[in-house]
Design a protein around this motif. Structure first.
Motif, PDB file in Angstrom:
ATOM      1  N   ILE A 114      -0.619   3.366   4.012  1.00 23.85           N
ATOM      2  CA  ILE A 114      -1.326   2.045   3.919  1.00 23.85           C
ATOM      3  C   ILE A 114      -1.375   1.623   2.567  1.00 23.85           C
ATOM      4  CG2 ILE A 114      -3.428   0.828   4.782  1.00 23.85           C
ATOM      5  CD1 ILE A 114      -3.786   2.578   7.021  1.00 23.85           C
ATOM      6  N   HIS A 115      -1.008   0.499   2.322  1.00 26.35           N
ATOM      7  CA  HIS A 115      -1.225   0.041   0.808  1.00 26.35           C
ATOM      8  C   HIS A 115      -1.119  -1.472   0.717  1.00 26.35           C
ATOM      9  CE1 HIS A 115       2.909  -1.429  -0.388  1.00 26.35           C
ATOM     10  NE2 HIS A 115       3.123  -0.382   0.582  1.00 26.35           N
ATOM     11  N   GLY A 116      -1.579  -1.868  -0.473  1.00 24.95           N
ATOM     12  CA  GLY A 116      -1.617  -3.473  -0.713  1.00 24.95           C
ATOM     13  C   GLY A 116      -0.751  -3.709  -1.924  1.00 24.95           C
ATOM     14  N   HIS A 117      -0.970  -4.390  -2.850  1.00 28.24           N
ATOM     15  CA  HIS A 117      -0.698  -4.914  -4.247  1.00 28.24           C
ATOM     16  C   HIS A 117       0.591  -5.788  -4.439  1.00 28.24           C
ATOM     17  CE1 HIS A 117       0.669  -4.434  -8.244  1.00 28.24           C
ATOM     18  NE2 HIS A 117       1.683  -3.808  -8.136  1.00 28.24           N
ATOM     19  N   THR A 118       1.351  -5.556  -3.029  1.00 32.53           N
ATOM     20  CA  THR A 118       2.857  -6.250  -3.405  1.00 32.53           C
ATOM     21  C   THR A 118       2.636  -7.892  -2.722  1.00 32.53           C
ATOM     22  OG1 THR A 118       3.595  -5.357  -1.153  1.00 32.53           O
ATOM     23  CG2 THR A 118       4.286  -4.228  -3.295  1.00 32.53           C
ATOM     24  N   HIS A 119       1.427  -7.696  -2.093  1.00 32.06           N
ATOM     25  CA  HIS A 119       1.240  -9.271  -1.207  1.00 32.06           C
ATOM     26  C   HIS A 119       2.314  -9.519   0.025  1.00 32.06           C
ATOM     27  CE1 HIS A 119      -1.266 -10.825  -5.069  1.00 32.06           C
ATOM     28  NE2 HIS A 119      -1.682  -9.533  -4.495  1.00 32.06           N
ATOM     29  N   ARG A 120       2.745  -8.408   0.486  1.00 32.90           N
ATOM     30  CA  ARG A 120       3.910  -8.577   1.396  1.00 32.90           C
ATOM     31  C   ARG A 120       3.459  -7.956   2.686  1.00 32.90           C
ATOM     32  NH1 ARG A 120       8.962  -7.138  -2.716  1.00 32.90           N
ATOM     33  NH2 ARG A 120       8.413  -8.705  -4.581  1.00 32.90           N
ATOM     34  N   PRO A 121       2.733  -8.677   3.331  1.00 32.65           N
ATOM     35  CA  PRO A 121       2.196  -7.946   4.787  1.00 32.65           C
ATOM     36  C   PRO A 121       3.216  -7.571   5.245  1.00 32.65           C
ATOM     37  CG  PRO A 121       1.502 -10.125   4.817  1.00 32.65           C
ATOM     38  CD  PRO A 121       1.930  -9.816   3.410  1.00 32.65           C
ATOM     39  N   ALA A 122       3.384  -6.457   6.122  1.00 29.53           N
ATOM     40  CA  ALA A 122       4.481  -6.050   6.919  1.00 29.53           C
ATOM     41  C   ALA A 122       4.287  -4.539   7.625  1.00 29.53           C
ATOM     42  CB  ALA A 122       5.735  -5.889   6.414  1.00 29.53           C
ATOM     43  N   VAL A 123       4.935  -4.189   8.473  1.00 31.02           N
ATOM     44  CA  VAL A 123       4.897  -3.038   9.071  1.00 31.02           C
ATOM     45  C   VAL A 123       6.125  -2.154   9.077  1.00 31.02           C
ATOM     46  CG1 VAL A 123       4.414  -1.441  11.120  1.00 31.02           C
ATOM     47  CG2 VAL A 123       2.873  -3.327  10.636  1.00 31.02           C
ATOM     48  N   HIS A 124       6.637  -1.249   8.273  1.00 32.33           N
ATOM     49  CA  HIS A 124       7.906  -0.515   8.127  1.00 32.33           C
ATOM     50  C   HIS A 124       7.817   0.712   8.711  1.00 32.33           C
ATOM     51  CE1 HIS A 124       8.836  -3.758   4.816  1.00 32.33           C
ATOM     52  NE2 HIS A 124       7.539  -3.614   4.540  1.00 32.33           N
ATOM     53  N   TYR A 140      12.431  -7.585  -6.453  1.00 34.26           N
ATOM     54  CA  TYR A 140      12.584  -6.137  -6.038  1.00 34.26           C
ATOM     55  C   TYR A 140      11.875  -5.182  -7.146  1.00 34.26           C
ATOM     56  CZ  TYR A 140      16.362  -5.056  -9.264  1.00 34.26           C
ATOM     57  OH  TYR A 140      17.150  -4.976 -10.459  1.00 34.26           O
ATOM     58  N   ILE A 141      11.907  -5.513  -8.193  1.00 35.29           N
ATOM     59  CA  ILE A 141      11.600  -4.538  -9.266  1.00 35.29           C
ATOM     60  C   ILE A 141       9.764  -4.467  -9.045  1.00 35.29           C
ATOM     61  CG2 ILE A 141      11.145  -4.122 -11.909  1.00 35.29           C
ATOM     62  CD1 ILE A 141      13.758  -5.316 -12.227  1.00 35.29           C
ATOM     63  N   MET A 142       9.349  -5.471  -8.616  1.00 39.03           N
ATOM     64  CA  MET A 142       7.661  -5.587  -8.437  1.00 39.03           C
ATOM     65  C   MET A 142       7.312  -4.708  -7.114  1.00 39.03           C
ATOM     66  SD  MET A 142       6.679  -8.988 -10.347  1.00 39.03           S
ATOM     67  CE  MET A 142       7.711 -10.030  -9.392  1.00 39.03           C
ATOM     68  N   ASP A 143       8.373  -4.548  -6.164  1.00 38.48           N
ATOM     69  CA  ASP A 143       8.086  -4.007  -4.906  1.00 38.48           C
ATOM     70  C   ASP A 143       8.095  -2.243  -4.959  1.00 38.48           C
ATOM     71  OD1 ASP A 143       7.496  -3.965  -2.003  1.00 38.48           O
ATOM     72  OD2 ASP A 143       9.256  -4.619  -1.597  1.00 38.48           O
ATOM     73  N   VAL A 144       7.393  -1.709  -3.963  1.00 39.90           N
ATOM     74  CA  VAL A 144       7.498  -0.205  -3.960  1.00 39.90           C
ATOM     75  C   VAL A 144       8.721   0.218  -3.923  1.00 39.90           C
ATOM     76  CG1 VAL A 144       5.072  -0.283  -2.957  1.00 39.90           C
ATOM     77  CG2 VAL A 144       6.992   0.065  -1.687  1.00 39.90           C
ATOM     78  N   CYS A 180       5.378   1.273  -7.464  1.00 41.97           N
ATOM     79  CA  CYS A 180       6.213   0.320  -7.910  1.00 41.97           C
ATOM     80  C   CYS A 180       7.131   0.908  -9.215  1.00 41.97           C
ATOM     81  CB  CYS A 180       5.616  -1.005  -8.413  1.00 41.97           C
ATOM     82  SG  CYS A 180       4.742  -1.769  -6.785  1.00 41.97           S
ATOM     83  N   THR A 181       7.844   2.077  -9.324  1.00 43.68           N
ATOM     84  CA  THR A 181       8.234   2.830 -10.432  1.00 43.68           C
ATOM     85  C   THR A 181       9.392   1.887 -11.168  1.00 43.68           C
ATOM     86  OG1 THR A 181       9.889   4.109  -9.048  1.00 43.68           O
ATOM     87  CG2 THR A 181       7.673   4.871  -9.284  1.00 43.68           C
ATOM     88  N   ARG A 228       5.715   5.471   9.094  1.00 43.20           N
ATOM     89  CA  ARG A 228       5.225   4.128   8.804  1.00 43.20           C
ATOM     90  C   ARG A 228       4.416   3.778   7.751  1.00 43.20           C
ATOM     91  NH1 ARG A 228       2.541   2.886  14.544  1.00 43.20           N
ATOM     92  NH2 ARG A 228       4.857   2.306  14.921  1.00 43.20           N
ATOM     93  N   ARG A 229       4.835   2.785   7.023  1.00 43.04           N
ATOM     94  CA  ARG A 229       4.302   2.098   6.048  1.00 43.04           C
ATOM     95  C   ARG A 229       3.573   0.739   6.084  1.00 43.04           C
ATOM     96  NH1 ARG A 229       5.927  -1.056   1.357  1.00 43.04           N
ATOM     97  NH2 ARG A 229       8.333  -1.025   2.205  1.00 43.04           N
ATOM     98  N   ILE A 230       2.499   0.716   6.071  1.00 37.86           N
ATOM     99  CA  ILE A 230       1.602  -0.425   6.523  1.00 37.86           C
ATOM    100  C   ILE A 230       1.320  -1.106   5.192  1.00 37.86           C
ATOM    101  CG2 ILE A 230      -0.223  -1.597   7.754  1.00 37.86           C
ATOM    102  CD1 ILE A 230      -0.205   0.879   9.384  1.00 37.86           C
ATOM    103  N   VAL A 231       1.738  -2.518   4.947  1.00 38.85           N
ATOM    104  CA  VAL A 231       1.561  -3.078   3.460  1.00 38.85           C
ATOM    105  C   VAL A 231       0.282  -4.365   4.301  1.00 38.85           C
ATOM    106  CG1 VAL A 231       2.204  -4.417   1.815  1.00 38.85           C
ATOM    107  CG2 VAL A 231       3.707  -2.850   3.143  1.00 38.85           C
ATOM    108  N   LEU A 232      -0.843  -4.382   3.236  1.00 37.25           N
ATOM    109  CA  LEU A 232      -1.720  -5.273   3.628  1.00 37.25           C
ATOM    110  C   LEU A 232      -1.486  -6.539   2.912  1.00 37.25           C
ATOM    111  CD1 LEU A 232      -4.940  -2.954   2.917  1.00 37.25           C
ATOM    112  CD2 LEU A 232      -3.762  -3.532   5.484  1.00 37.25           C
TER     113      LEU A 232
END
Length: 257
Positions: A192-202, A170-174, A119-120, A212-216
């Motif tokens: 595979i990552h967490g932190h954002t609380h936005r579960p999805a498959v990108h 958007y600032i707090m997203d990856v 989340c740069t 592929r980016r997988i968000v838990l």
């Protein structure tokens, strides 16, 4: 056999339902798995391995019970529990992981991270992260009495809520450029990552190849789990409550990218 991934459980005594659900998850679903990976923020806060509240004791005992059944559990630091150390490993029977780390599962290399370092755009958070991850700062904090550490942790949580409420989503997203750079540097096509609380498959293109980016998801209102076996992966919602049976699958199994 299936490998399981969870993140952002934020367990503490103020949300006993989440802790009960996770302990049941360990005793039932995880007990049948090949391994369990917890990618940060297992606890809402962790102020040192001498943490003595009832929730921490119960969770550590349940994790040790999972290990005694032959299921390894790997735990990564999050932005709330970055002070997990050797004492936690001994209490819980788990193994702490570096962040990030690469694993190979079912013929696919995957990059695991909590996600906060990606989340740069959130520069104030990154400055704070650099401070509290400093070994000197941690030694000074851990030398304080437990009661003082608990008070400071509550003040930090209050400050985090204010920051979250005052910062654009958007600032707090990856950051996608940071994602691509990390995956490119590590030679992986799955993150595979967490932190954002936005579960999805990108799904996206990385240097001409499928990636592929997988968000838990977080466990505030219900559980969230990624299950991965030789057929692919499944990102799942885990309903909470006495009327919920089994789990609700958010999508059909995804093949490897």
């Amino acid at each position: 056999m299936t490998t399981l991934f969870v993140s952002d459980l934020h367990l503490d005594a103020l949300e006993p339902a989440a802790a009960r659900q996770f302990i049941a998850f360990l005793e039932q679903r995880a007990a049948r798995a090949e391994a369990l990976y917890i990618l940060g923020d297992l606890f809402e806060s962790w102020i040192g391995d001498d943490e003595d509240d009832a929730c921490a004791r119960s969770v550590c005992e349940a994790l040790r019970g999972l290990g005694s059944q032959g299921v390894p559990c790997y735990v990564m630091h999050g932005n709330r529990d970055f002070l997990l150390q050797r004492g936690f490993e001994q209490r819980s029977g788990t193994r702490l992981l570096a962040d990030p780390v690469i694993i190979e599962s079912y013929g696919e290399r995957a990059l695991l991270t909590h996600g906060d370092a990606l989340c740069t755009a959130d520069r104030s958070y990154q400055n704070l992260r650099g401070l509290v991850r400093n070994p000197g700062w941690q030694r000074r904090f851990l030398a304080l009495p437990l009661t003082v550490r608990r008070l400071l942790a509550q003040q930090a949580r209050d400050g985090s809520r204010r920051h979250t409420g005052n910062t654009a989503a958007y600032i707090m997203d990856v950051d996608q450029d940071a994602v691509a750079a990390a995956m490119r540097a590590c030679g992986t096509r799955v993150l595979i990552h967490g932190h954002t609380h936005r579960p999805a498959v990108h799904d996206f293109d990385l240097d001409g190849a499928a990636a592929r980016r997988i968000v838990l998801g977080a466990w505030h209102d219900q559980g969230s789990c990624l299950s991965w076996d030789e057929k692919g992966f499944r990102l799942e919602e885990l309903p909470r409550g006495p009327s919920a049976r089994g789990l609700s699958e958010s999508a059909a199994p995804h093949p490897q990218p």
